[in-house]
Design an enzyme around this catalytic site. Structure first.
Site, mmCIF file in Angstrom:
data_model
loop_
_atom_site.group_PDB
_atom_site.id
_atom_site.type_symbol
_atom_site.label_atom_id
_atom_site.label_comp_id
_atom_site.label_asym_id
_atom_site.label_seq_id
_atom_site.Cartn_x
_atom_site.Cartn_y
_atom_site.Cartn_z
ATOM 1 N N THR A 85 0.815 -1.214 0.000
ATOM 2 C CA THR A 85 0.000 0.000 0.000
ATOM 3 C C THR A 85 0.849 1.264 0.000
ATOM 4 O OG1 THR A 85 -1.770 -1.138 1.176
ATOM 5 C CG2 THR A 85 -1.788 1.251 1.265
ATOM 6 N N GLU A 86 0.374 2.272 -0.739
ATOM 7 C CA GLU A 86 1.018 3.582 -0.775
ATOM 8 C C GLU A 86 -0.016 4.667 -0.511
ATOM 9 O OE1 GLU A 86 3.247 4.125 -4.361
ATOM 10 O OE2 GLU A 86 4.461 2.318 -4.057
ATOM 11 N N PRO A 87 0.437 5.886 -0.173
ATOM 12 C CA PRO A 87 -0.514 6.950 0.173
ATOM 13 C C PRO A 87 -1.588 7.201 -0.882
ATOM 14 C CG PRO A 87 1.698 7.611 0.786
ATOM 15 C CD PRO A 87 1.842 6.306 0.044
ATOM 16 N N PHE A 102 0.701 2.608 5.966
ATOM 17 C CA PHE A 102 -0.178 1.654 6.661
ATOM 18 C C PHE A 102 0.483 0.277 6.776
ATOM 19 C CE2 PHE A 102 -3.974 4.224 4.839
ATOM 20 C CZ PHE A 102 -3.807 5.189 5.813
ATOM 21 N N THR A 131 2.089 -2.683 8.799
ATOM 22 C CA THR A 131 2.216 -3.311 10.106
ATOM 23 C C THR A 131 3.685 -3.636 10.359
ATOM 24 O OG1 THR A 131 0.010 -4.280 9.865
ATOM 25 C CG2 THR A 131 1.433 -5.219 11.563
ATOM 26 N N GLN A 157 -36.539 -10.398 26.050
ATOM 27 C CA GLN A 157 -36.440 -10.789 24.637
ATOM 28 C C GLN A 157 -35.592 -9.808 23.823
ATOM 29 O OE1 GLN A 157 -39.945 -10.879 21.710
ATOM 30 N NE2 GLN A 157 -39.884 -12.984 22.470
ATOM 31 N N GLU A 179 -6.272 -5.322 4.065
ATOM 32 C CA GLU A 179 -6.125 -6.441 3.119
ATOM 33 C C GLU A 179 -7.320 -6.553 2.180
ATOM 34 O OE1 GLU A 179 -4.266 -10.056 4.408
ATOM 35 O OE2 GLU A 179 -3.472 -9.080 6.208
ATOM 36 N N THR A 181 -10.737 -3.755 1.170
ATOM 37 C CA THR A 181 -11.973 -3.285 1.791
ATOM 38 C C THR A 181 -13.136 -4.220 1.452
ATOM 39 O OG1 THR A 181 -12.575 -1.971 -0.149
ATOM 40 C CG2 THR A 181 -11.204 -0.890 1.542
ATOM 41 N N SER A 182 -14.232 -4.051 2.186
ATOM 42 C CA SER A 182 -15.424 -4.855 1.893
ATOM 43 C C SER A 182 -15.892 -4.635 0.456
ATOM 44 C CB SER A 182 -16.555 -4.501 2.874
ATOM 45 O OG SER A 182 -16.248 -4.962 4.174
#
Length: 382
Positions: free
Chosen positions: A126-128, A156, A158, A279, A363, A365-366
């Site tokens: 990933t890059e900016p 970003f 890790t 409930q 890793e 997005t949705s």
């Protein structure tokens, strides 16, 4: 599964659970508040085999499969999503990239150190300006005799500051050419390679996230992973397995939030009875349990197919998409079950709530998962 496999899984589950309870839980909020990545604890995890779960024993790894790997992430992530995230990134990204695409010399040099915790691994794609659109990456590697010279930045990442070695993908060809990117193994201390800004995050605060910066960084050709130009293709295959990791982490966070909510609902009394007897609360718990069960089945099936060597692009994206969205939903409902106490840091669910959201982003997005799933449907059919 055979009886032996089930017994092994139970043993691994108990080992990971005991480690998390004894060494992680007492410090969870301390690390979260300080945004401290516990390097010494992470290296200690290598002694338990948690950092080389998928690495063969010949390289000092545990030599296990994805079912065991999912179990390790689940038990650690239930206690602390941050540490679970770091375990997932170390195993499935940096270490697995070298395992899958490295030559024997590279494997012998790096895998034993990564598997035992002597080295902490990072992985840079990933890059900016290129998150989901990785094909437009600006980090370039220009050939110069026996070396490549890298310039650019990754973000970003890790373990961007604490990592001892990073697998980095850089452009060696034309922009937008899927065969124009190459993967490199770069050790900390290489001239021109440095860490940049450490991010101040909403959640997963004890998992370090930082920039990698390359300024005329000379990397010998012996550090190229696989063939020149194959870096992007390799990365897509790495992410297939990585999505199983994030699905497992999502499952862990959902289970942690759910278990806390069940316990609280049984103990908290209003109107003269436990709130679990109402409930409105019991139906929340029923929905939470159902989503978790569905997420677990998708995640376990992904791991099963991965262990069999089958293509998992579609199923791992489904697992990652569903489990991550379920984790966010379950954590939100857990806060609601706790009421006002769910909003303060003396109780555990606010952290699950903050940690869960990253699982829908990291890793892939949705939205990207739905894109991958739909493309696979068009290629393979229903």
């Amino acid at each position: 599964m055979s009886v032996e496999t089930l017994n092994n899984l139970q043993l691994i589950k108990e080992t990971a659970r005991d480690f998390a309870e004894n060494y992680i839980r007492p410090h969870v909020m301390e690390w979260d508040e300080a945004q401290e990545f516990p390097v010494d604890l992470f290296r200690q995890m290598g002694q338990y085999g948690f950092l080389g779960v998928l690495v063969p024993e010949k390289y000092n790894g545990a030599g296990l499969g994805y079912q065991e790997y999912i179990t390790v992430i689940e038990e650690i992530g239930k206690v602390c999503g941050s540490i679970g995230l770091s375990v997932a990134a170390h195993n499935s990204l940096c270490t697995n990239h070298i395992l899958m695409f490295g030559n024997e010399e590279q494997k012998l040099k790096y895998l034993p150190k990564l598997a035992t915790g002597e080295f902490i691994g990072a992985w840079g794609l990933t890059e900016p300006n290129t998150g989901s659109d990785a094909g437009r990456m600006k980090t370039v590697a220009e050939e110069d005799g026996d070396y490549y010279v890298l310039n650019g930045a990754k973000n970003f990442i890790t373990h961007g500051k604490s990592g001892d070695v990073a697998v980095v993908i850089a452009r060696t060809g034309e922009l937008l050419d899927s065969h124009g990117m190459t993967a490199f193994i770069i050790e900390r201390g290489t001239p021109g390679f440095s860490a940049g800004k450490k991010e101040n995050k909403l959640g997963m605060r004890a998992s370090e996230t930082a920039e990698l910066i390359f300024n005329d960084c000379r990397v010998h050709k012996s550090q190229v992973l696989g063939e020149v130009g194959d870096g992007f293709i390799q990365s897509m295959k790495i992410l297939d397995g990585g999505r199983i990791s994030i699905a497992a982490l999502s499952l862990a966070i959902a289970k942690g939030a759910y278990e806390a909510a069940v316990q609280y609902a049984k103990e908290r009394e209003q109107f003269g009875k436990p709130i679990a007897s109402f409930q409105a609360i019991s139906f929340k718990l029923a929905d939470m349990a159902t989503k978790i069960q569905a997420a677990e089945l998708l995640t376990r099936k992904s791991g099963h197919l991965k262990d069999k060597g089958e293509k998992v692009t579609r199923i791992s994206s489904m697992a990652k998409y569903y489990a991550s969205e379920a984790a966010v939903w379950v954590a939100n409902e857990a806060v609601q079950v706790f009421g006002g106490y769910g909003y303060i840091k003396d109780f555990p669910v606010e952290k699950y709530y903050r940690d869960a959201k990253l699982c829908t982003i990291g890793e892939g997005t949705s939205e990207i998962q739905k894109l991958v799933i739909s493309r696979e449907i068009m290629k393979e059919g229903a």
